[in-house]
Design a protein around this motif. Structure first.
Motif, PDB file in Angstrom:
ATOM      1  N   LEU A 111      -0.235  -3.323  -6.728  1.00  0.00           N
ATOM      2  CA  LEU A 111       0.167  -2.533  -5.562  1.00  0.00           C
ATOM      3  C   LEU A 111      -0.910  -1.475  -5.302  1.00  0.00           C
ATOM      4  O   LEU A 111      -1.750  -1.215  -6.153  1.00  0.00           O
ATOM      5  N   GLY A 112      -0.871  -0.866  -4.135  1.00  0.00           N
ATOM      6  CA  GLY A 112      -1.773   0.263  -3.885  1.00  0.00           C
ATOM      7  C   GLY A 112      -2.707   0.065  -2.705  1.00  0.00           C
ATOM      8  O   GLY A 112      -3.132   1.039  -2.091  1.00  0.00           O
ATOM      9  N   LEU A 165      11.100   2.401  -8.112  1.00  0.00           N
ATOM     10  CA  LEU A 165      11.759   1.325  -7.359  1.00  0.00           C
ATOM     11  C   LEU A 165      12.380   0.282  -8.291  1.00  0.00           C
ATOM     12  O   LEU A 165      12.066  -0.906  -8.193  1.00  0.00           O
ATOM     13  N   ASP A 166      13.253   0.736  -9.203  1.00  0.00           N
ATOM     14  CA  ASP A 166      13.754  -0.193 -10.226  1.00  0.00           C
ATOM     15  C   ASP A 166      14.709  -1.246  -9.670  1.00  0.00           C
ATOM     16  O   ASP A 166      14.888  -2.286 -10.250  1.00  0.00           O
ATOM     17  N   GLY A 191       0.862  -1.193   0.000  1.00  0.00           N
ATOM     18  CA  GLY A 191       0.000   0.000   0.000  1.00  0.00           C
ATOM     19  C   GLY A 191       0.889   1.230   0.000  1.00  0.00           C
ATOM     20  O   GLY A 191       2.128   1.123  -0.110  1.00  0.00           O
ATOM     21  N   VAL A 192       0.281   2.396   0.165  1.00  0.00           N
ATOM     22  CA  VAL A 192       1.068   3.629   0.069  1.00  0.00           C
ATOM     23  C   VAL A 192       2.103   3.726   1.198  1.00  0.00           C
ATOM     24  O   VAL A 192       3.199   4.255   1.001  1.00  0.00           O
ATOM     25  N   THR A 193       1.804   3.142   2.360  1.00  0.00           N
ATOM     26  CA  THR A 193       2.772   3.177   3.466  1.00  0.00           C
ATOM     27  C   THR A 193       4.008   2.359   3.119  1.00  0.00           C
ATOM     28  O   THR A 193       5.137   2.845   3.244  1.00  0.00           O
ATOM     29  N   LEU A 198      -0.121   7.962  -8.140  1.00  0.00           N
ATOM     30  CA  LEU A 198       0.848   8.003  -7.046  1.00  0.00           C
ATOM     31  C   LEU A 198       1.520   6.633  -6.875  1.00  0.00           C
ATOM     32  O   LEU A 198       2.740   6.533  -6.738  1.00  0.00           O
ATOM     33  N   ILE A 199       0.689   5.612  -6.874  1.00  0.00           N
ATOM     34  CA  ILE A 199       1.193   4.238  -6.678  1.00  0.00           C
ATOM     35  C   ILE A 199       2.105   3.855  -7.844  1.00  0.00           C
ATOM     36  O   ILE A 199       3.197   3.320  -7.644  1.00  0.00           O
TER      37      ILE A 199
END
Ligand code: FAD
Length: 460
Positions: free
Chosen positions: A42-43, A235-236, A10-12, A227-228
């Motif tokens: 994700l998200g 984050l490659d 999630g966003v955290t 945003l996600i």
């Protein structure tokens, strides 16, 4: 080589991972970074769905600008050009079969001037007279640990609280006013009472503080998933495993064995647990820890979008949505006129509304067991009754958030502290993060993610 494993995308979890990732790059570290997410995307509670010319959100739909603008994530993720703000307008309360405007000169429905009270169409003449008690009664009995409901009713009267204040305040703070303390909601009201002799006068004197300007909330042109996606793109150098559920965690020496549902094991020195607390609880065998997790509470919510092939002009002028005052009139708790409030959500300017059904509503028990078709019927009935719209929808999208909306009880800070202490004792490499513990708003989650990452970085 050290490892940092984050459970929950999630966003955290993403903001925590982003912070560790930045450190890794800056310091040319060889730390191994892993993010494990149970679902296929994700998200978590942020997920945008685009369909038939509409942009809809399964969960969160916007970010409070006041909190987020002091933070750096928008620039760091290169999203400045994507930001869109809400259109401002009048919010209504649905009461006695009618949409009645919440006076503009009010704070959470509380009049911020005697004139605002006088002009309200939500309260009877008797109710207004009763509310004037606030001007002459002084406060000898209430402290910040008392219920906000009792406090407001004592000074402003039952009718004003029931019809104009409670619908707004209960929605914002998710709970009955009788169960919420002054301290956890509007602590400044008791100071205003002291300083100005009146809640109304105190709000009037401090009006500037509550005028957030036009741009109170923002989202992104293509919805909040932007945003996600931006985090994911950055984050490659992180191993991201989707469709991968963690089923348990064991401490072995100074390391942790994180066991996945397919029985695979990942070893890690540092683990961030940014799943909801209900998902975290089942990962441990430690009973004391489980007992503490069990003290945290969630409620449920069903979100239903309904989109039409008609322009949104048929809604009351300048309106952006309503809240329901009495559970006897409609099944929904609130309805946002999404295409009005957020231009980016409707490509052709066609009508899109979003209804919220909360577990605090007496009819929720019935709704929980309903099929999507049945739920759509309920939503269409609410729309017909409140807005007079009976056209056939062209799109609908519903999401059931079962037992997943954190409710911060009065005991919440104590429970979180106890959890932190127990983890430190038995699992010192594991940190909790996210909406179950440290604030539900997206800016709170991002801030908490960053803070958690910095604690880990200190140990790398
Ligand atoms: P989550 O988003 O819950 O993420 C946790 C992740 O952990 C999930 O992706 C989950 O799949 C994963 N997971 C769970 N168990 C496991 C496991 N065993 N193994 C691996 N992964 C696992 N906030 C706002 O600021 N503005 C709003 O307008 C707003 N509206 C909202 C409307 C709704 C309907 C909802 C539900 C929430 C809303 N919120 C809003 C709150 C906000 O969306 C959340 O608090 C925030 O997104 C939570 O982020 P998180 O990363 O802490 O948790």
């Amino acid at each position: 080589m050290k490892t940092v494993l984050i459970i929950g995308g999630g966003v955290t979890g993403l903001s925590a991972m982003h912070e560790v990732y930045k450190w890794k790059k800056e310091n040319q570290s060889d730390v191994r970074l892993i993010l494990v997410e149970a679902s296929s995307e994700l998200g978590g509670k942020i997920r945008t769905v685009k369909q038939d010319g509409f942009v809809m959100e399964a969960g969160a739909d916007s970010i409070v600008a006041r909190k987020a603008m002091g933070m750096s994530f928008i620039e760091e993720l290169g999203l400045e050009g994507e930001v869109v703000y809400n259109d401002v307008g009048i919010s209504f309360i649905y009461l006695e079969g009618e949409l009645k405007p919440i006076p503009t000169d009010s704070v959470f429905g509380i009049p911020a001037s005697v004139e605002s009270l006088a002009k309200s169409t939500l309260v009877s003449a008797e109710g207004k007279v009763e509310a004037l008690k606030d001007l002459y009664l002084s406060n000898n009995q209430f402290t910040k640990n008392d219920s906000i409901g009792d406090f407001l009713e004592y000074f402003l009267g039952k009718e004003l609280v029931e019809k104009q204040i409670a619908p707004v305040l209960s929605g914002v703070y998710s709970g009955k006013l009788s169960d919420l303390t002054i301290a956890s909601t509007l602590p400044y009201l008791i100071d205003y009472k002291e300083e100005h002799g009146s809640i109304i006068k105190g709000l009037e004197a401090n009006k500037k503080k509550f005028q957030g300007g036009e741009k109170k909330f923002f989202s992104f042109r293509s919805g909040l998933s932007t945003l996600i996606n931006a985090y994911e793109m950055k984050l490659d150098d992180v191993e991201i495993y989707k469709n991968t559920r963690v089923s348990s965690i064991e401490k072995v020496g100074e390391h942790y064995q994180v066991v996945l549902a397919n029985q695979e094991i990942i070893e890690s020195d540092n683990v961030v647990l940014s799943t909801p607390h209900t998902a975290a609880e089942v990962l441990f065998s430690n009973q004391e820890l489980k007992n503490e997790f069990g003290k945290l509470k969630n409620s449920s919510l069903i979100s239903i979008y309904v989109g039409y092939d008609v322009p949104d002009e048929q809604l009351p002028e300048d309106g952006t949505g309503f809240i329901t005052a009495s559970s006897e009139e409609l099944a929904c708790n609130a309805c946002t006129w999404t295409s009005r409030k957020w231009k980016h959500t409707s490509f052709k300017g066609n009508l899109l509304v979003r209804l919220f059904y909360k577990s605090s509503h007496p009819s929720f028990v019935e709704l929980e067991g309903m099929s999507e078709e049945e739920l759509l019927e309920v939503a269409m009935q609410d729309i017909a009754e409140s807005l007079g719209i009976t056209s056939e929808p062209v799109v609908s999208k519903m999401t059931k958030w079962n037992d997943s909306m954190p409710n911060y009880l009065i005991t919440h800070p104590k429970t979180v502290q106890a959890l932190e202490n127990k983890l430190k004792e038995s699992y010192p490499g594991i940190l909790l993060a996210g909406c179950s513990y440290y604030g539900v708003g997206i800016p709170d989650c991002i801030e908490n993610g960053v803070r958690t990452a910095r604690k880990i970085i200190e140990k790398l």
